[in-house]
Design a protein around this motif. Structure first.
Motif, mmCIF file in Angstrom:
data_model
loop_
_atom_site.group_PDB
_atom_site.id
_atom_site.type_symbol
_atom_site.label_atom_id
_atom_site.label_comp_id
_atom_site.label_asym_id
_atom_site.label_seq_id
_atom_site.Cartn_x
_atom_site.Cartn_y
_atom_site.Cartn_z
ATOM 1 N N GLN A 114 36.957 42.581 38.336
ATOM 2 C CA GLN A 114 35.525 42.660 38.576
ATOM 3 C C GLN A 114 35.154 43.738 39.589
ATOM 4 O OE1 GLN A 114 34.315 38.739 39.714
ATOM 5 N NE2 GLN A 114 34.820 37.805 37.740
ATOM 6 N N ILE A 115 36.143 44.333 40.267
ATOM 7 C CA ILE A 115 35.851 45.390 41.230
ATOM 8 C C ILE A 115 35.397 46.630 40.476
ATOM 9 C CG2 ILE A 115 36.882 46.918 42.960
ATOM 10 C CD1 ILE A 115 38.690 44.632 43.755
ATOM 11 N N PRO A 116 34.345 47.327 40.907
ATOM 12 C CA PRO A 116 33.878 48.533 40.197
ATOM 13 C C PRO A 116 34.928 49.627 40.245
ATOM 14 C CG PRO A 116 32.753 48.291 42.306
ATOM 15 C CD PRO A 116 33.510 47.012 42.075
ATOM 16 N N ARG A 117 34.904 50.501 39.235
ATOM 17 C CA ARG A 117 35.896 51.569 39.130
ATOM 18 C C ARG A 117 35.739 52.603 40.239
ATOM 19 N NH1 ARG A 117 39.307 53.701 35.304
ATOM 20 N NH2 ARG A 117 39.632 55.942 35.399
ATOM 21 N N SER A 118 34.512 52.952 40.586
ATOM 22 C CA SER A 118 34.266 53.942 41.630
ATOM 23 C C SER A 118 33.261 53.386 42.630
ATOM 24 C CB SER A 118 33.747 55.250 41.032
ATOM 25 O OG SER A 118 32.520 55.028 40.361
ATOM 26 N N THR A 119 33.221 53.987 43.798
ATOM 27 C CA THR A 119 32.334 53.544 44.858
ATOM 28 C C THR A 119 31.306 54.630 45.153
ATOM 29 O OG1 THR A 119 33.854 54.413 46.530
ATOM 30 C CG2 THR A 119 34.144 52.106 45.854
ATOM 31 N N ALA A 120 30.334 54.272 45.988
ATOM 32 C CA ALA A 120 29.310 55.251 46.365
ATOM 33 C C ALA A 120 29.918 56.386 47.172
ATOM 34 C CB ALA A 120 28.207 54.549 47.159
ATOM 35 N N ARG A 121 30.912 56.076 47.980
ATOM 36 C CA ARG A 121 31.593 57.124 48.749
ATOM 37 C C ARG A 121 32.254 58.138 47.830
ATOM 38 N NH1 ARG A 121 36.888 57.268 49.571
ATOM 39 N NH2 ARG A 121 37.745 58.673 51.175
ATOM 40 N N ALA A 122 32.910 57.655 46.777
ATOM 41 C CA ALA A 122 33.568 58.568 45.844
ATOM 42 C C ALA A 122 32.554 59.451 45.122
ATOM 43 C CB ALA A 122 34.395 57.776 44.839
ATOM 44 N N LYS A 123 31.418 58.892 44.764
ATOM 45 C CA LYS A 123 30.392 59.683 44.084
ATOM 46 C C LYS A 123 29.832 60.764 45.000
ATOM 47 C CE LYS A 123 29.033 55.938 40.970
ATOM 48 N NZ LYS A 123 27.943 55.012 40.549
ATOM 49 N N ARG A 124 29.650 60.453 46.283
ATOM 50 C CA ARG A 124 29.147 61.461 47.216
ATOM 51 C C ARG A 124 30.169 62.582 47.411
ATOM 52 N NH1 ARG A 124 27.281 56.838 50.106
ATOM 53 N NH2 ARG A 124 29.116 56.981 51.470
ATOM 54 N N LEU A 125 31.446 62.212 47.537
ATOM 55 C CA LEU A 125 32.473 63.234 47.688
ATOM 56 C C LEU A 125 32.550 64.134 46.461
ATOM 57 C CD1 LEU A 125 35.391 61.196 49.337
ATOM 58 C CD2 LEU A 125 33.937 62.909 50.426
ATOM 59 N N ARG A 130 31.499 69.353 43.998
ATOM 60 C CA ARG A 130 30.964 70.131 42.882
ATOM 61 C C ARG A 130 30.143 71.314 43.382
ATOM 62 N NH1 ARG A 130 28.145 66.374 40.839
ATOM 63 N NH2 ARG A 130 29.941 65.227 40.032
ATOM 64 N N LYS A 131 29.483 71.167 44.510
ATOM 65 C CA LYS A 131 28.721 72.285 45.071
ATOM 66 C C LYS A 131 29.637 73.408 45.535
ATOM 67 C CE LYS A 131 25.019 69.236 46.690
ATOM 68 N NZ LYS A 131 24.299 68.693 47.874
ATOM 69 N N LEU A 132 30.885 73.091 45.852
ATOM 70 C CA LEU A 132 31.865 74.093 46.265
ATOM 71 C C LEU A 132 32.760 74.531 45.119
ATOM 72 C CD1 LEU A 132 32.964 72.483 49.661
ATOM 73 C CD2 LEU A 132 31.221 74.230 49.277
ATOM 74 N N ASN A 133 32.335 74.245 43.877
ATOM 75 C CA ASN A 133 33.084 74.636 42.666
ATOM 76 C C ASN A 133 34.449 73.955 42.610
ATOM 77 O OD1 ASN A 133 30.979 76.419 41.890
ATOM 78 N ND2 ASN A 133 31.832 78.020 43.207
ATOM 79 N N ILE A 134 34.525 72.724 43.089
ATOM 80 C CA ILE A 134 35.749 71.938 43.041
ATOM 81 C C ILE A 134 35.484 70.691 42.212
ATOM 82 C CG2 ILE A 134 37.492 70.692 44.382
ATOM 83 C CD1 ILE A 134 36.812 72.464 46.758
ATOM 84 N N THR A 135 36.318 70.453 41.216
ATOM 85 C CA THR A 135 36.198 69.252 40.381
ATOM 86 C C THR A 135 37.069 68.163 40.991
ATOM 87 O OG1 THR A 135 35.860 70.628 38.423
ATOM 88 C CG2 THR A 135 36.431 68.312 38.064
ATOM 89 N N LEU A 136 36.420 67.176 41.579
ATOM 90 C CA LEU A 136 37.121 66.087 42.269
ATOM 91 C C LEU A 136 36.972 64.809 41.453
ATOM 92 C CD1 LEU A 136 38.710 65.201 44.778
ATOM 93 C CD2 LEU A 136 36.522 64.766 45.912
ATOM 94 N N ARG A 137 38.091 64.233 41.082
ATOM 95 C CA ARG A 137 38.107 63.002 40.298
ATOM 96 C C ARG A 137 38.824 61.904 41.084
ATOM 97 N NH1 ARG A 137 39.687 65.384 34.277
ATOM 98 N NH2 ARG A 137 37.813 66.698 34.029
ATOM 99 N N PHE A 138 38.499 60.653 40.713
ATOM 100 C CA PHE A 138 39.028 59.518 41.464
ATOM 101 C C PHE A 138 39.659 58.510 40.517
ATOM 102 C CE2 PHE A 138 35.780 61.342 44.148
ATOM 103 C CZ PHE A 138 36.378 61.338 45.405
ATOM 104 N N LEU A 139 40.673 57.827 41.022
ATOM 105 C CA LEU A 139 41.342 56.748 40.305
ATOM 106 C C LEU A 139 40.686 55.419 40.653
ATOM 107 C CD1 LEU A 139 45.019 57.877 40.977
ATOM 108 C CD2 LEU A 139 43.741 58.173 38.855
ATOM 109 N N PRO A 140 40.958 54.365 39.887
ATOM 110 C CA PRO A 140 40.460 53.036 40.287
ATOM 111 C C PRO A 140 40.929 52.664 41.688
ATOM 112 C CG PRO A 140 41.261 52.975 38.036
ATOM 113 C CD PRO A 140 41.613 54.334 38.566
#
Length: 380
Positions: A114-125, A130-140
């Motif tokens: 039931q824990i969400p896959r991503s958090t608000a912190r991960a979305k902000r990062l 993305r503004k610095l042309n870096i594609t940052l992805r996160f794991l569960p």
């Protein structure tokens, strides 16, 4: 006179009944159970649920499992023929279905699911990267790499404090460094590890091979994400550039992982985009050949003009869906990249109907043919 004994009919019947009851009991016990299959000296008392082997004691049961490797757990999904299917098999199948339903119900109540896959912190990062042309992805967030990640972003200074893992494969050693400024160069990041004098003495002892090697004979690689497991490629990073410049236009999962490699082992880290240069040349040559064929197909000779060349427009072919960029061998591309092109309307005319350009061409040919006939009659 011979002594007489008083035997009542009731006592005689009870003795006969007891004898008749004892004989079937002994016979039934000998039929249902045999000798122990391990020691062979005692009568068997237990039967293995998995392989149906007989045993007489706990010692024989343990010895049976050690010798044969049997788990002692009954195979609930084993095939049973119709002739051998009985009430016990039906009850076993029913219990299996109950256990399956209970397990599925418990999974839906699990807190980890039931824990969400991503958090608000991960979305902000990810948005700031993305503004610095870096594609940052996160794991569960239940993954170990996600728990280790300590990356931060300062909105005021617009700087990342990266969690960086540095791997030294030739020494079989790896280090994790927290809060590394993206403005530092890779040389500054590696100085506390492999510098001959400024590095930590304990770390220097572990990385003797790197300390004795000059910086010119050391390269830093980072794995290219989004590729197949059998086609691993790496990005070569510049030691003199900052961490931000090296991470630009690259994909990172959670945090950057740097591989510091000595000169003798550079070939073990193939670079992205340099795997098949021959296939790229073939692709360019094929495109040029197709373009030449299309150009030659548009020029035809008109029989009415005595060999003069006339350009006849071709019928337009249906549009071909093309990806925005060509994928390299082993690279995985999201199928959603071509959704914009799918929404464009087709400009072709329906089959069986002539276009305006076709009608005008036919009229011009008829006029030319009439002029040629008139000039022929005047000569005659």
């Amino acid at each position: 006179m011979a002594p007489t004994t008083d035997t009542t009919p009731g006592a005689h019947c009870e003795m006969e009944n007891n004898c008749e009851e004892e004989e079937p009991r002994g016979t039934k016990r000998k039929i249902s159970l045999s000798n122990c299959g391990v020691c062979g000296s005692e009568e068997a008392k237990y039967r293995c649920p998995a392989c149906l082997a007989n045993s007489c004691s706990l010692l024989c049961v343990k010895k049976h499992k050690d010798d044969t490797g049997c788990s002692g757990v009954r195979n609930k999904t084993a095939f049973v023929t119709i002739s051998e299917f009985d009430e016990m098999t039906l009850l076993s199948d029913y219990r299996l279905l109950e256990d399956t339903g209970r397990f599925a119900g418990g999974a839906t109540r699990d807190k980890l699911i039931q824990i969400p896959r991503s958090t608000a912190r991960a979305k902000r990062l990810a948005a700031n990267a993305r503004k610095l042309n870096i594609t940052l992805r996160f794991l569960p967030i239940t993954f170990t790499k996600s728990k280790e990640n300590s990356t931060l972003f300062f909105t005021k200074d617009k700087q990342f404090l990266w969690h960086v893992k540095i791997i030294f494969p030739q020494s079989s050693t790896e280090f994790s460094q927290r809060r590394v400024l993206d403005g530092q160069t890779l040389e500054q990041i590696l100085t506390p590890y492999i510098h001959p004098t400024e590095s930590d003495p304990v770390t220097r002892q572990k990385l003797k091979m790197y300390v004795r090697t000059p910086f010119d004979h050391v390269k830093v690689f980072m794995k290219a994400e989004g590729r197949k497991a059998n086609s691993v490629r790496y990005h070569e990073l510049d030691i003199c550039k900052t961490l931000r410049d090296n991470l630009s236009y690259k994909t990172i999962i959670e945090y950057p992982v740097l591989h510091v490699v000595l000169r003798e082992h550079w070939k073990e880290f193939p670079l992205k985009g340099s795997a098949d240069p021959a296939s790229a040349c073939k692709r360019v040559a094929l495109q040029k050949e197709l373009q030449d064929q299309e150009n030659n197909r548009g020029v035809q000779v008109s029989p009415f003009l005595g060999g003069a060349c006339e350009t006849i427009p071709e019928t337009e072919h249906p549009p071909v869906k093309r990806a925005k960029r060509e994928a390299e061998e082993g690279e995985l591309i999201d199928s959603s990249e071509g959704e914009e092109e799918e929404g464009k309307p087709a400009v072709n005319t329906p089959c069986g109907k002539s276009t305006d350009s076709g009608n005008s061409l036919a009229d011009e040919l008829e006029v030319i043919a009439g002029e040629l006939e008139g000039s022929a009659d005047g000569v005659n």
